[in-house]
Design a protein around this motif. Structure first.
Motif, PDB file in Angstrom:
ATOM      1  N   UNK A  25      23.245   2.757  45.565  1.00  0.00           N
ATOM      2  CA  UNK A  25      22.513   1.806  44.725  1.00  0.00           C
ATOM      3  C   UNK A  25      22.983   0.380  44.982  1.00  0.00           C
ATOM      4  N   UNK A  26      24.300   0.209  45.113  1.00  0.00           N
ATOM      5  CA  UNK A  26      24.850  -1.122  45.394  1.00  0.00           C
ATOM      6  C   UNK A  26      24.350  -1.638  46.734  1.00  0.00           C
ATOM      7  N   UNK A  27      24.322  -0.759  47.736  1.00  0.00           N
ATOM      8  CA  UNK A  27      23.842  -1.167  49.054  1.00  0.00           C
ATOM      9  C   UNK A  27      22.366  -1.527  49.015  1.00  0.00           C
ATOM     10  N   UNK A  28      21.550  -0.793  48.252  1.00  0.00           N
ATOM     11  CA  UNK A  28      20.113  -1.093  48.136  1.00  0.00           C
ATOM     12  C   UNK A  28      19.883  -2.439  47.463  1.00  0.00           C
ATOM     13  N   UNK A  29      20.671  -2.718  46.430  1.00  0.00           N
ATOM     14  CA  UNK A  29      20.568  -4.030  45.767  1.00  0.00           C
ATOM     15  C   UNK A  29      20.895  -5.148  46.746  1.00  0.00           C
ATOM     16  N   UNK A 150      29.321  -8.264  42.195  1.00  0.00           N
ATOM     17  CA  UNK A 150      28.912  -6.863  42.107  1.00  0.00           C
ATOM     18  C   UNK A 150      29.468  -6.059  43.281  1.00  0.00           C
ATOM     19  N   UNK A 151      29.354  -6.593  44.498  1.00  0.00           N
ATOM     20  CA  UNK A 151      29.839  -5.875  45.680  1.00  0.00           C
ATOM     21  C   UNK A 151      31.352  -5.733  45.661  1.00  0.00           C
ATOM     22  N   UNK A 152      32.044  -6.774  45.188  1.00  0.00           N
ATOM     23  CA  UNK A 152      33.503  -6.716  45.131  1.00  0.00           C
ATOM     24  C   UNK A 152      33.955  -5.634  44.164  1.00  0.00           C
ATOM     25  N   UNK A 166      30.676  -6.524  52.690  1.00  0.00           N
ATOM     26  CA  UNK A 166      29.540  -7.202  52.063  1.00  0.00           C
ATOM     27  C   UNK A 166      30.011  -8.252  51.065  1.00  0.00           C
ATOM     28  N   UNK A 167      31.002  -7.886  50.237  1.00  0.00           N
ATOM     29  CA  UNK A 167      31.513  -8.839  49.250  1.00  0.00           C
ATOM     30  C   UNK A 167      32.091 -10.080  49.935  1.00  0.00           C
ATOM     31  N   UNK A 168      32.790  -9.863  51.049  1.00  0.00           N
ATOM     32  CA  UNK A 168      33.360 -10.992  51.788  1.00  0.00           C
ATOM     33  C   UNK A 168      32.259 -11.905  52.330  1.00  0.00           C
TER      34      UNK A 168
END
Length: 490
Positions: A25-29, A150-152, A166-168
């Motif tokens: 879900x996080x990756x889709x967002x 959110x990614x972090x 992704x967060x970076x």
């Protein structure tokens, strides 16, 4: 398997499935946010002529690629181990991160090149710093900040390197968007080259992020262990509470999880159950130290001179032709261990045949015990059955008195029993003595040896003297004493 264990297994599986769905879900967002940002930045950059906006659009384009790779990697990485991937599919995330970092690096170098050209040529006068462009970049900053947070959080919760990458990148997007905003403000104030400077700043951020990501991915793919891995393992072993010798440790990392292979030494007299329990304790301690690592422990015995003697005796006694092994001695020399032993073989063997047996025995012992540098053997024939009789009491009066005096002299007490046998080789004295039960075995053996030696000096006609020791507070000698009393009365 018990119902409790089954319930725990099901619970773990359900948590893993829930974690996998949350990561997806996080990756889709991230994919949706990247598509939105690419479109907004690219359109704004083309309309206003801002290189910084276009650079940020390309930067977000790399994030779109990163998000797609992450989505793919997360779906692949959560697959369980199979026959072709015994360690699972965790490294798919790191492969995706490595590909992403290479793409980021190429794009950032292109943007840096264009930015330097504009700064040198003085281009950029046609950049329009409109109010709506500034409003767009403010909205973009808000989106970048939210998705970075959110990614972090997801990366920390699931220990996912792909989500961490992704967060970076989203954090670098945030810094780049702030730089674009500052550049537009300076352009609006009459400094057109500020846009190119902002684009160059964004390019530098991307280069740094891509280099860092590539380095981390290569380290994982090359199975590079952390610097403090050995120290952390030794610290974990110190908490086991038993004597454990670390002989080898290998640590690898993939998808937020460590894999540890260890070879440890434990006491050689530890049974299979005890050694297994020690291995379980080590796996638990090291696993906790590395945050739920997959730990495999191979157990080996810790060799000491006493252990070598026992193992050598077992190996030699297992040889088919060997009838008896005794006087086994291990000598610790500066360059290693040496072994000497007496071997009894069948009487019917010739010297050549006996020597061949001993040669095979020595090779076998050295093969089983590589710690030994040399093996020295003494060959003896195995004695046959010796027919014997019980002599009359009057015939052994002098020997009996001498034995009683020697035993009292050495132990301070009378012997428990004394008996004699007349065999083919001569008269044999059989003596039982009692010693304190807590006395160490080597000390008891020395007492028995002293008695045998003194009796032989006092009674040179005896062919042999055999002294049996028993604890003074035990009852093991009662049957022998009764038998001896009965024999004496006869």
């Amino acid at each position: 398997m018990s119902s409790l264990a089954s319930g725990q297994t099901v619970g773990v599986a359900q948590r893993e499935i829930a974690d996998a769905r949350a990561m997806q879900r996080t990756a889709l967002i991230s994919v949706g946010a990247a598509v939105f940002l690419v479109a907004v930045k690219l359109v704004t950059g083309l309309i206003t002529g801002s290189l910084a906006f276009i650079a940020e659009a390309l930067h977000s384009g790399t994030d779109l690629v990163a998000a797609l790779l992450t989505l793919f990697a997360v779906r692949v990485a959560v697959r369980p181990p199979d026959q072709e991937h015994h360690y699972g599919h965790g490294k798919a995330e790191h492969l995706a991160a490595l590909a992403e970092s290479a793409f980021l690096l190429l794009v950032s170098l292109f943007i840096a090149y264009e930015s330097v050209l504009r700064l040198v040529d003085g281009a950029g006068a046609d950049v329009e710093a409109t109010w709506w462009a500034i409003a767009v970049i403010v909205v973009v900053i808000g989106v970048d900040a939210s998705r970075a947070v959110v990614s972090r959080r997801a990366a920390l919760r699931h220990a996912s390197p792909a989500l961490g990458a992704n967060a970076l990148h989203f954090a670098s997007d945030l810094a780049g968007s702030v730089a674009v905003l500052i550049g537009l403000i300076f352009v609006a104030a009459g400094e057109p080259r500020a846009d190119a400077a902002a684009a160059l700043f964004v390019a530098v951020l991307v280069v740094l992020a891509a280099t860092r990501l590539a380095t981390q991915s290569v380290d994982v793919l090359m199975d590079r262990a952390t610097v403090d891995a050995d120290g952390r393992i030794r610290a974990a072993l110190g908490r086991v509470g038993e004597r454990v010798e670390l002989r080898r440790a290998r640590v690898r990392h993939a998808a937020g999880r460590h894999f540890v292979d260890m070879v440890v030494g434990v006491a050689s007299d530890a049974g299979v159950t005890q050694a297994h329990a020690t291995a379980d304790a080590i796996e638990s301690a090291v696993g906790d130290e590395f945050g739920g690592a997959d730990v495999v422990v191979h157990v080996e015995p810790i060799a000491t001179p006493g252990d070598l003697r026992e193992r050598a005796s077992a190996v030699a006694s297992a040889a088919p032709e060997v009838r008896e092994v005794h006087n086994v001695r291990v000598m610790h020399l500066p360059d290693g261990y040496e072994l000497s032993l007496h071997v009894k073989l069948p009487q019917e063997l010739s010297l050549t045949e006996a020597h061949d047996v001993v040669e095979r025995l020595e090779r076998r012992v050295r093969g089983e015990l590589p710690e030994l540098r040399n093996v020295h053997t003494h060959i003896e024939p195995l004695s046959g059955t010796d027919w014997a009789t019980r002599p009359e009491l009057g015939e052994t009066h002098d020997e009996r008195q001498a034995i009683e005096q020697v035993v009292r002299h050495v132990t301070g007490a009378a012997p428990a029993t004394i008996s004699f046998r007349d065999g083919e080789q001569g008269r044999v004295a059989l003596v039982t003595i009692t010693l304190p039960g807590e006395q160490p075995l080597p000390s008891a053996h020395r007492h028995a040896g002293s008695i045998e030696e003194l009796v032989r000096e006092r009674c040179p006609t005896l062919a042999d003297v055999i002294v049996h020791t028993e604890p003074a507070d035990g009852t093991a000698g009662n049957s022998s004493a009764t038998a001896e009393s009965h024999e004496s009365s006869e």
